[in-house]
Design a protein around this motif. Structure first.
Motif, PDB file in Angstrom:
ATOM      1  N   THR A  91      56.037  34.704  47.872  1.00 55.55           N
ATOM      2  CA  THR A  91      55.224  34.313  46.724  1.00 55.55           C
ATOM      3  C   THR A  91      53.850  34.962  46.780  1.00 55.55           C
ATOM      4  O   THR A  91      53.236  35.026  47.838  1.00 55.55           O
ATOM      5  CB  THR A  91      55.072  32.774  46.698  1.00 55.55           C
ATOM      6  N   THR A  92      53.394  35.429  45.627  1.00 59.40           N
ATOM      7  CA  THR A  92      52.048  35.971  45.508  1.00 59.40           C
ATOM      8  C   THR A  92      51.296  35.160  44.476  1.00 59.40           C
ATOM      9  O   THR A  92      51.768  34.967  43.363  1.00 59.40           O
ATOM     10  CB  THR A  92      52.081  37.446  45.070  1.00 59.40           C
ATOM     11  N   LEU A  93      50.136  34.677  44.860  1.00 61.65           N
ATOM     12  CA  LEU A  93      49.267  33.942  43.955  1.00 61.65           C
ATOM     13  C   LEU A  93      48.067  34.841  43.682  1.00 61.65           C
ATOM     14  O   LEU A  93      47.381  35.249  44.617  1.00 61.65           O
ATOM     15  CB  LEU A  93      48.839  32.639  44.623  1.00 61.65           C
ATOM     16  N   TRP A  94      47.846  35.171  42.423  1.00 69.09           N
ATOM     17  CA  TRP A  94      46.773  36.094  42.027  1.00 69.09           C
ATOM     18  C   TRP A  94      45.756  35.311  41.209  1.00 69.09           C
ATOM     19  O   TRP A  94      46.120  34.667  40.233  1.00 69.09           O
ATOM     20  CB  TRP A  94      47.363  37.221  41.188  1.00 69.09           C
ATOM     21  N   THR A  95      44.495  35.375  41.592  1.00 64.99           N
ATOM     22  CA  THR A  95      43.470  34.683  40.814  1.00 64.99           C
ATOM     23  C   THR A  95      42.536  35.688  40.159  1.00 64.99           C
ATOM     24  O   THR A  95      42.168  36.703  40.750  1.00 64.99           O
ATOM     25  CB  THR A  95      42.650  33.698  41.673  1.00 64.99           C
ATOM     26  N   CYS A  96      42.191  35.373  38.922  1.00 65.10           N
ATOM     27  CA  CYS A  96      41.248  36.175  38.139  1.00 65.10           C
ATOM     28  C   CYS A  96      40.195  35.240  37.549  1.00 65.10           C
ATOM     29  O   CYS A  96      40.346  34.021  37.586  1.00 65.10           O
ATOM     30  CB  CYS A  96      41.962  36.879  36.985  1.00 65.10           C
ATOM     31  N   GLY A  97      39.177  35.823  36.974  1.00 62.92           N
ATOM     32  CA  GLY A  97      38.153  35.024  36.305  1.00 62.92           C
ATOM     33  C   GLY A  97      37.469  34.072  37.269  1.00 62.92           C
ATOM     34  O   GLY A  97      37.286  34.365  38.448  1.00 62.92           O
ATOM     35  N   ARG A 153      39.315  41.841  42.448  1.00 61.96           N
ATOM     36  CA  ARG A 153      38.001  42.333  42.884  1.00 61.96           C
ATOM     37  C   ARG A 153      36.996  42.340  41.734  1.00 61.96           C
ATOM     38  O   ARG A 153      35.854  41.902  41.887  1.00 61.96           O
ATOM     39  CB  ARG A 153      38.125  43.738  43.462  1.00 61.96           C
ATOM     40  N   TYR A 154      37.396  42.846  40.589  1.00 62.87           N
ATOM     41  CA  TYR A 154      36.493  42.929  39.446  1.00 62.87           C
ATOM     42  C   TYR A 154      35.966  41.536  39.079  1.00 62.87           C
ATOM     43  O   TYR A 154      34.770  41.341  38.904  1.00 62.87           O
ATOM     44  CB  TYR A 154      37.216  43.562  38.259  1.00 62.87           C
ATOM     45  N   CYS A 155      36.868  40.583  38.952  1.00 60.31           N
ATOM     46  CA  CYS A 155      36.479  39.222  38.560  1.00 60.31           C
ATOM     47  C   CYS A 155      35.591  38.576  39.621  1.00 60.31           C
ATOM     48  O   CYS A 155      34.609  37.904  39.297  1.00 60.31           O
ATOM     49  CB  CYS A 155      37.714  38.365  38.313  1.00 60.31           C
ATOM     50  N   PRO A 190      42.160  45.348  43.911  1.00 66.55           N
ATOM     51  CA  PRO A 190      41.720  45.922  42.635  1.00 66.55           C
ATOM     52  C   PRO A 190      42.597  45.423  41.483  1.00 66.55           C
ATOM     53  O   PRO A 190      43.782  45.129  41.677  1.00 66.55           O
ATOM     54  CB  PRO A 190      41.886  47.435  42.842  1.00 66.55           C
ATOM     55  N   PRO A 191      42.037  45.335  40.287  1.00 64.59           N
ATOM     56  CA  PRO A 191      42.759  44.762  39.143  1.00 64.59           C
ATOM     57  C   PRO A 191      44.074  45.457  38.797  1.00 64.59           C
ATOM     58  O   PRO A 191      45.025  44.803  38.381  1.00 64.59           O
ATOM     59  CB  PRO A 191      41.778  44.877  37.987  1.00 64.59           C
ATOM     60  N   TYR A 192      44.161  46.763  38.975  1.00 73.84           N
ATOM     61  CA  TYR A 192      45.393  47.451  38.582  1.00 73.84           C
ATOM     62  C   TYR A 192      46.602  46.985  39.390  1.00 73.84           C
ATOM     63  O   TYR A 192      47.734  47.128  38.954  1.00 73.84           O
ATOM     64  CB  TYR A 192      45.235  48.973  38.692  1.00 73.84           C
ATOM     65  N   SER A 229      53.366  42.714  39.297  1.00 73.87           N
ATOM     66  CA  SER A 229      54.184  42.042  38.281  1.00 73.87           C
ATOM     67  C   SER A 229      55.446  42.842  37.977  1.00 73.87           C
ATOM     68  O   SER A 229      56.528  42.280  37.831  1.00 73.87           O
ATOM     69  CB  SER A 229      53.390  41.836  36.993  1.00 73.87           C
ATOM     70  N   ARG A 230      55.304  44.137  37.883  1.00 73.23           N
ATOM     71  CA  ARG A 230      56.469  44.994  37.613  1.00 73.23           C
ATOM     72  C   ARG A 230      57.462  44.966  38.776  1.00 73.23           C
ATOM     73  O   ARG A 230      58.663  45.061  38.570  1.00 73.23           O
ATOM     74  CB  ARG A 230      56.020  46.425  37.349  1.00 73.23           C
ATOM     75  N   ALA A 231      56.975  44.872  39.992  1.00 76.29           N
ATOM     76  CA  ALA A 231      57.841  44.894  41.168  1.00 76.29           C
ATOM     77  C   ALA A 231      58.529  43.555  41.423  1.00 76.29           C
ATOM     78  O   ALA A 231      59.543  43.506  42.119  1.00 76.29           O
ATOM     79  CB  ALA A 231      57.028  45.296  42.400  1.00 76.29           C
ATOM     80  N   ALA A 232      58.011  42.488  40.862  1.00 72.39           N
ATOM     81  CA  ALA A 232      58.545  41.149  41.125  1.00 72.39           C
ATOM     82  C   ALA A 232      59.841  40.907  40.368  1.00 72.39           C
ATOM     83  O   ALA A 232      60.053  41.440  39.273  1.00 72.39           O
ATOM     84  CB  ALA A 232      57.515  40.095  40.721  1.00 72.39           C
TER      85      ALA A 232
END
Length: 106
Positions: free
Chosen positions: A12-18, A67-69, A86-88, A94-97
């Protein structure tokens, strides 16, 4: 949801933004400030909960921070178990999941 995915054996990968990047900053204490209605009870901070979840997952959970957020919100100092990316990479991951679940607000 991340806990249940790990419990079921998923990587599982949890990604946080903002502003959710602030959930795991190093400046958070292990517990939240005291609750006036339950003065003698401690409540763990979001950083403490994240650390526990990452440790409990035994390597099946990666917690990533955009990183950007993080930089934009002054949240670059993250707890050791969290990686700043990095955001990219969000799109690449997502594509690999096999399955992606994205929750957001407008």
């Amino acid at each position: 949801m991340a806990e249940e995915a790990v419990r079921q054996g998923h990587q599982t990968t949890l990604w946080t933004c903002g502003y959710s990047t602030a959930l795991t900053v190093t400046g958070l204490a292990p517990t939240k400030p005291r609750n006036l209605t339950e003065w003698d009870r401690d409540y763990p901070s979001s950083a403490a909960l994240a650390t526990h979840l990452i440790d409990w997952s035994a390597g099946r959970l990666a917690w990533l921070v955009c990183r950007y957020c993080a930089e934009e919100r002054g949240a670059s100092a993250q707890i050791p178990a969290v990686r700043i990316r990095p955001p990219y990479e969000f799109v690449e991951r997502s594509r690999a999941a096999d399955v992606s679940l994205v929750l957001g607000t407008k």
